[in-house]
Enzyme design. Structure first.
Site, mmCIF file in Angstrom:
data_model
loop_
_atom_site.group_PDB
_atom_site.id
_atom_site.type_symbol
_atom_site.label_atom_id
_atom_site.label_comp_id
_atom_site.label_asym_id
_atom_site.label_seq_id
_atom_site.Cartn_x
_atom_site.Cartn_y
_atom_site.Cartn_z
ATOM 1 N N ALA A 36 -33.431 20.716 57.923
ATOM 2 C CA ALA A 36 -32.553 21.327 58.917
ATOM 3 C C ALA A 36 -32.033 20.288 59.900
ATOM 4 C CB ALA A 36 -33.303 22.426 59.664
ATOM 5 N N ALA A 41 -34.448 18.837 62.389
ATOM 6 C CA ALA A 41 -35.373 17.885 61.775
ATOM 7 C C ALA A 41 -34.734 16.504 61.688
ATOM 8 C CB ALA A 41 -35.773 18.366 60.383
ATOM 9 N N LEU A 90 -37.550 25.495 58.985
ATOM 10 C CA LEU A 90 -36.782 26.465 58.211
ATOM 11 C C LEU A 90 -36.229 27.563 59.118
ATOM 12 C CD1 LEU A 90 -39.307 26.857 55.256
ATOM 13 C CD2 LEU A 90 -37.180 25.526 55.241
ATOM 14 N N HIS A 113 -40.406 31.365 58.278
ATOM 15 C CA HIS A 113 -41.603 30.727 58.843
ATOM 16 C C HIS A 113 -42.877 31.416 58.384
ATOM 17 C CE1 HIS A 113 -39.311 28.886 62.527
ATOM 18 N NE2 HIS A 113 -38.869 28.449 61.354
ATOM 19 N N LYS A 115 -39.540 27.074 66.637
ATOM 20 C CA LYS A 115 -39.611 28.373 67.301
ATOM 21 C C LYS A 115 -38.511 29.279 66.758
ATOM 22 C CE LYS A 115 -35.865 27.154 69.639
ATOM 23 N NZ LYS A 115 -34.571 27.829 69.388
ATOM 24 N N ARG A 152 -27.842 31.032 62.499
ATOM 25 C CA ARG A 152 -28.244 31.855 63.636
ATOM 26 C C ARG A 152 -27.377 33.097 63.800
ATOM 27 N NH1 ARG A 152 -28.685 26.710 67.542
ATOM 28 N NH2 ARG A 152 -27.148 26.013 65.983
ATOM 29 N N TYR A 174 -22.111 25.654 78.436
ATOM 30 C CA TYR A 174 -23.497 25.189 78.427
ATOM 31 C C TYR A 174 -24.128 25.329 79.813
ATOM 32 C CZ TYR A 174 -27.559 22.163 77.836
ATOM 33 O OH TYR A 174 -28.837 21.666 77.794
ATOM 34 N N THR A 185 -33.436 21.133 77.388
ATOM 35 C CA THR A 185 -33.199 20.136 76.332
ATOM 36 C C THR A 185 -32.654 18.838 76.921
ATOM 37 O OG1 THR A 185 -31.008 21.086 75.908
ATOM 38 C CG2 THR A 185 -32.823 21.874 74.530
#
Length: 319
Positions: free
Chosen positions: A13, A16, A74, A79, A97, A165, A235, A255
């Site tokens: 992903a 990752a 994933l 998960h 998460k 998503r 954002y 973040t």
């Protein structure tokens, strides 16, 4: 010194490739030994960048004796199956998460990991950044008096139409993706006994999952938390803590890049003070926490389960 934790990655992903694999490669206490994908070509491409053996298929990676721990980036709906399989294979697990899509299964997997002496950790990175512990110390020292309320928001610009998503069958939706962060901040600062007293989840035009939402929480003592989140917004990543004698503001809260100079704004007595901290890499801090959990054979579980229950409570409120 202990040997490095040998990590296998189940899935290639974006998070990752962008964040966690570079973090594992840079950490002297971890070694990337395998990367798995449904496509061997993709696994080879990612392993070529970061090291390790390319493997076609997630189950095949779990059969490798040289893998001590697995990282699972994933889609959320997958998960449950692969965290269970990894624990059954005797592997420690760091999973993106949310750990699962409901609190019952989250609790069962945490219990399984505990019973088998394995670390199971959910990859909520911001809680490992020292700025938030500094905020906790300010609260404990009475810097803003008695804590009355938390206002927290995490919103991000619109995702591509093809983004996972947006897909309900993969566990998509704004609540678990970005709403989780300010909800976790509420747990972090207001404590475990939070009750949902209002919630709204909204689907954007043509979407099959919620793309924005708001939640109102309260504690037993009467403090409140107002939470806002969304995946079709400008954002915003911030929280404010309001007290009887002042307030604390934290921007770029969830973040922050590793080179950001973290700032805590303290407002009291009609004045404003900036508390500046040293830059800190929360990806590296999260990996260090996972390594410590692997070596201890256990990971903290209470906050993960409380967070899962809070997400379920929000869903039940709007059902």
């Amino acid at each position: 010194m202990s040997e490095p934790v040998r990590v296998g990655v189940i899935g290639c992903a974006d998070i990752a490739v962008r964040r966690m694999l570079p973090g594992f490669r840079a950490d002297a206490d971890t070694e990337i030994v395998a990367v798995a994908s449904r496509s061997l070509e993709k696994a080879e491409r990612v392993a070529g960048r970061f090291g390790g053996r390319a493997v076609r298929g997630y189950a095949e990676l779990l059969d490798l004796k040289e893998v001590d721990a697995v990282y699972v980036p994933l889609p959320a709906a997958l998960h449950d199956r692969w965290v269970q399989a990894a624990l059954d294979a005797g592997k420690h697990v760091l999973a993106e998460k949310p750990l699962t899509t409901n609190a019952t299964r989250t609790g069962q997997l945490l219990d399984l990991a505990r019973d088998r002496g394995l670390a199971l950790m959910e990859n909520v990175m911001f809680v490992h950044h020292p700025r938030h512990e500094a905020v906790r110390r300010l609260l404990a020292d009475g810097a803003i008096g008695e804590l009355r309320a938390l206002h927290a928001a995490f919103t991000i610009p619109a995702l591509a139409d093809t983004d996972i998503r947006h897909r309900p069958e993969l566990g998509g939706g704004a609540l678990a993706d970005v709403g989780l962060y300010p909800l976790r901040a509420a747990l972090h600062f207001l404590g475990p006994h939070l009750e949902v007293v209002g919630a709204q989840l909204t689907r954007g035009r043509g979407r099959e999952v919620e793309t924005s939402g708001a939640v109102l929480l309260r504690t037993r003592e009467g403090s409140t938390a107002q939470i806002t989140f969304g995946i079709e917004h400008a954002y915003v990543s911030r929280y404010e803590l309001w007290g009887s004698a002042g307030r604390i503001t934290v921007d770029r809260a969830f973040t922050p890049p590793a080179d950001l100079v973290p700032v805590i704004e303290l407002h009291r007595g009609g004045g404003r003070e900036e508390i500046r901290l040293a830059p800190h890499d929360q990806v590296a801090a999260t990996i260090a926490a996972f390594v410590a959990s692997v070596r201890a054979g256990a990971a903290p579980a209470e906050e993960t389960l409380r967070q899962a229950r809070l997400l379920d409570d929000v869903r039940e409120w709007v059902a």
